[in-house]
Design a protein around this motif. Structure first.
Motif, PDB file in Angstrom:
ATOM      1  N   VAL A 144      38.316  -8.907  -0.560  1.00 50.83           N
ATOM      2  CA  VAL A 144      37.852  -8.321   0.958  1.00 50.83           C
ATOM      3  C   VAL A 144      38.763 -10.136   1.437  1.00 50.83           C
ATOM      4  CG1 VAL A 144      36.439  -8.871   2.661  1.00 50.83           C
ATOM      5  CG2 VAL A 144      35.634  -7.794   0.441  1.00 50.83           C
ATOM      6  N   PRO A 145      39.910  -9.992   2.447  1.00 55.85           N
ATOM      7  CA  PRO A 145      40.869 -10.840   2.821  1.00 55.85           C
ATOM      8  C   PRO A 145      40.413 -11.169   3.687  1.00 55.85           C
ATOM      9  CG  PRO A 145      42.042  -8.769   2.575  1.00 55.85           C
ATOM     10  CD  PRO A 145      40.135  -8.567   3.297  1.00 55.85           C
ATOM     11  N   GLY A 146      39.167 -10.937   4.478  1.00 52.90           N
ATOM     12  CA  GLY A 146      38.425 -12.490   5.028  1.00 52.90           C
ATOM     13  C   GLY A 146      38.181 -13.577   4.094  1.00 52.90           C
ATOM     14  N   LEU A 147      37.192 -13.050   3.109  1.00 53.71           N
ATOM     15  CA  LEU A 147      36.799 -13.598   2.467  1.00 53.71           C
ATOM     16  C   LEU A 147      37.866 -15.209   1.538  1.00 53.71           C
ATOM     17  CD1 LEU A 147      33.166 -11.740   1.597  1.00 53.71           C
ATOM     18  CD2 LEU A 147      33.769 -13.559   4.043  1.00 53.71           C
ATOM     19  N   ARG A 148      38.971 -14.663   1.658  1.00 47.30           N
ATOM     20  CA  ARG A 148      39.556 -15.033   0.801  1.00 47.30           C
ATOM     21  C   ARG A 148      39.663 -16.235   1.165  1.00 47.30           C
ATOM     22  NH1 ARG A 148      44.738 -10.340   0.731  1.00 47.30           N
ATOM     23  NH2 ARG A 148      43.232  -9.119  -1.373  1.00 47.30           N
ATOM     24  N   GLY A 152      47.758 -16.664   0.893  1.00 45.72           N
ATOM     25  CA  GLY A 152      48.403 -16.746   0.345  1.00 45.72           C
ATOM     26  C   GLY A 152      47.117 -15.323  -0.471  1.00 45.72           C
ATOM     27  N   ARG A 153      48.429 -14.606  -1.610  1.00 47.83           N
ATOM     28  CA  ARG A 153      47.767 -13.381  -2.466  1.00 47.83           C
ATOM     29  C   ARG A 153      47.722 -14.014  -4.034  1.00 47.83           C
ATOM     30  NH1 ARG A 153      46.761  -7.901   0.126  1.00 47.83           N
ATOM     31  NH2 ARG A 153      48.373  -8.105   2.788  1.00 47.83           N
ATOM     32  N   LEU A 154      46.595 -14.380  -4.207  1.00 47.88           N
ATOM     33  CA  LEU A 154      46.199 -15.337  -5.779  1.00 47.88           C
ATOM     34  C   LEU A 154      45.841 -14.982  -6.351  1.00 47.88           C
ATOM     35  CD1 LEU A 154      46.308 -18.595  -3.814  1.00 47.88           C
ATOM     36  CD2 LEU A 154      48.423 -17.734  -5.049  1.00 47.88           C
ATOM     37  N   LEU A 299      44.086 -12.876   8.527  1.00 50.51           N
ATOM     38  CA  LEU A 299      43.745 -12.625   7.309  1.00 50.51           C
ATOM     39  C   LEU A 299      43.329 -14.262   6.680  1.00 50.51           C
ATOM     40  CD1 LEU A 299      45.572  -9.877   6.600  1.00 50.51           C
ATOM     41  CD2 LEU A 299      43.607  -9.956   6.255  1.00 50.51           C
ATOM     42  N   TRP A 300      44.123 -15.142   6.614  1.00 50.45           N
ATOM     43  CA  TRP A 300      43.781 -16.123   6.118  1.00 50.45           C
ATOM     44  C   TRP A 300      43.169 -17.355   6.896  1.00 50.45           C
ATOM     45  CZ3 TRP A 300      44.387 -14.463   1.552  1.00 50.45           C
ATOM     46  CH2 TRP A 300      45.566 -13.561   1.742  1.00 50.45           C
ATOM     47  N   ALA A 305      47.411 -25.202   8.551  1.00 52.50           N
ATOM     48  CA  ALA A 305      48.459 -25.229   9.587  1.00 52.50           C
ATOM     49  C   ALA A 305      47.692 -23.839  10.657  1.00 52.50           C
ATOM     50  CB  ALA A 305      48.878 -24.019   9.007  1.00 52.50           C
ATOM     51  N   THR A 306      46.889 -22.825  10.250  1.00 56.34           N
ATOM     52  CA  THR A 306      46.076 -21.981  11.004  1.00 56.34           C
ATOM     53  C   THR A 306      44.807 -22.613  12.114  1.00 56.34           C
ATOM     54  OG1 THR A 306      45.678 -20.363   8.950  1.00 56.34           O
ATOM     55  CG2 THR A 306      44.189 -20.029  10.964  1.00 56.34           C
ATOM     56  N   TYR A 307      44.162 -24.108  11.687  1.00 54.39           N
ATOM     57  CA  TYR A 307      43.332 -24.330  12.690  1.00 54.39           C
ATOM     58  C   TYR A 307      44.128 -25.235  13.531  1.00 54.39           C
ATOM     59  CZ  TYR A 307      38.625 -24.026   9.865  1.00 54.39           C
ATOM     60  OH  TYR A 307      37.838 -23.784   9.540  1.00 54.39           O
TER      61      TYR A 307
END
Length: 327
Positions: A144-148, A152-154, A299-300, A305-307
């Motif tokens: 689930v993207p929201g729980l990554r 990035g797609r790791l 998504l991330w 940087a998002t914060y």
């Protein structure tokens, strides 16, 4: 006097410290513009408003791995790092399931699957049981993207190696014959602090633990560094038994900190118990964390940087730097 702005990163792969410093400053600039501080942006990015430093320690994890202390893996024996990481993830998942933030059906299902996979089996666990449980749980969360947990797609293995850095720090091991890994990491942060002028310290994820312990050490020094503002982003300090009680010397505000702002995103699994003021002891001047929720709706949500691009984060940060520079 120009203040020192010290960024302290969290978990992650080896990075280019100069590139990350530029990325974090650009994120602050974007958030500052959105907060109505466009006039201060050029001073920040050009280095007039603050002497910005990026306290990089990621290479210390890589060096230890080369010497045999690598990421958790389902090997023949469970390590202390495997066990602590399983505990940390289990607590974070439990808090997210019990928390007030709404969950989508997919998030709820992934969290419940991860909780089941992290639960110790009845009876003898067998060799490598904790490591296998963590790998399986991370696989559920990555669905689930929201729980990554990182940007990035790791793969689950790559994510697991990064998360394992938290356990490796808190287990206070990996000695080079003189100092342990956590001591070497804190020394990197201490080297970035200005012993003579004001410091604004901005820490993210695992970096909030590192920075807090470093500031406690600096506060106990004969000539403690001055930290008018301490900012924490996506902090795991609230995780009940896997993190909080392991903080040294204790989970409290260092005496050299004049103000502590803590920010958490409603979808950030790492910030499991986000209201740090509920359990962090104030310092002698009654300074305690003040927590604020931000909603990135991306998504991330965990990356620094998002914060930093959030107006609620960048606004008070730029205001503090401007005030200190004008003294």
């Amino acid at each position: 006097m120009k203040p020192r702005l010290v960024f302290v990163h969290g978990i992650g792969a080896p990075r280019d410290a100069a590139a990350d410093l530029d990325e974090w400053l650009r994120a602050v600039a974007a958030g500052a513009r959105a907060a109505g501080h466009s006039a201060q942006v050029s001073a920040l990015t050009a280095g007039w408003a603050a002497d910005a430093r990026f306290a990089y320690y990621g290479d210390l994890f890589r060096t230890a791995e080369a010497q045999g202390a690598g990421a958790p893996a389902a090997g023949p024996d469970d390590s202390p790092d495997d066990a602590l990481l399983a505990q940390l993830l289990r607590e974070a998942v439990e808090e997210r399931l019990a928390g007030p933030a709404p969950l989508t059906p997919a998030e709820d299902a992934a969290l419940r699957a991860a909780r089941t996979r992290l639960a110790p089996p009845a009876g003898a666990q067998g060799a490598g049981a904790a490591a296998r449980r963590v790998v399986n749980a991370v696989t559920s969360l990555l669905a689930v993207p929201g729980l990554r947990l990182v940007g990035g797609r790791l793969s689950a293995r790559a994510t697991l190696g990064m998360l394992g850095q938290v356990a490796r720090y808190l287990n206070r091991a990996e000695s080079d014959g003189t100092t342990t890994l956590d001591q070497r990491i804190r020394a990197r942060v201490a080297d970035c602090l200005d012993p003579h002028g004001p410091n604004v310290v901005v820490a993210h994820s695992l970096g909030t633990v590192v920075a807090l312990e470093t500031l406690h050490e600096q506060a106990a020094d004969e000539h403690p560094v001055d930290v008018p503002l301490f900012v924490t982003l996506g902090s795991p300090l609230g995780i009940r038994t896997a993190v909080g009680p392991r903080v040294r010397p204790h989970l409290g505000t260092p005496d050299n900190v004049g103000r502590w702002l803590n920010f958490w995103d409603r979808d950030d699994l790492v910030a499991a118990r986000p209201r740090l003021e509920d359990f962090v002891k104030p310092n002698a001047a009654a300074v305690a964390p003040v927590s604020h929720r931000v909603d990135s709706d991306g998504l991330w949500v965990h990356p620094a940087a998002t914060y930093l691009a959030q107006p609620a984060v960048a606004g008070p940060l730029v205001e503090a730097l401007t005030t200190l520079a004008e003294r």
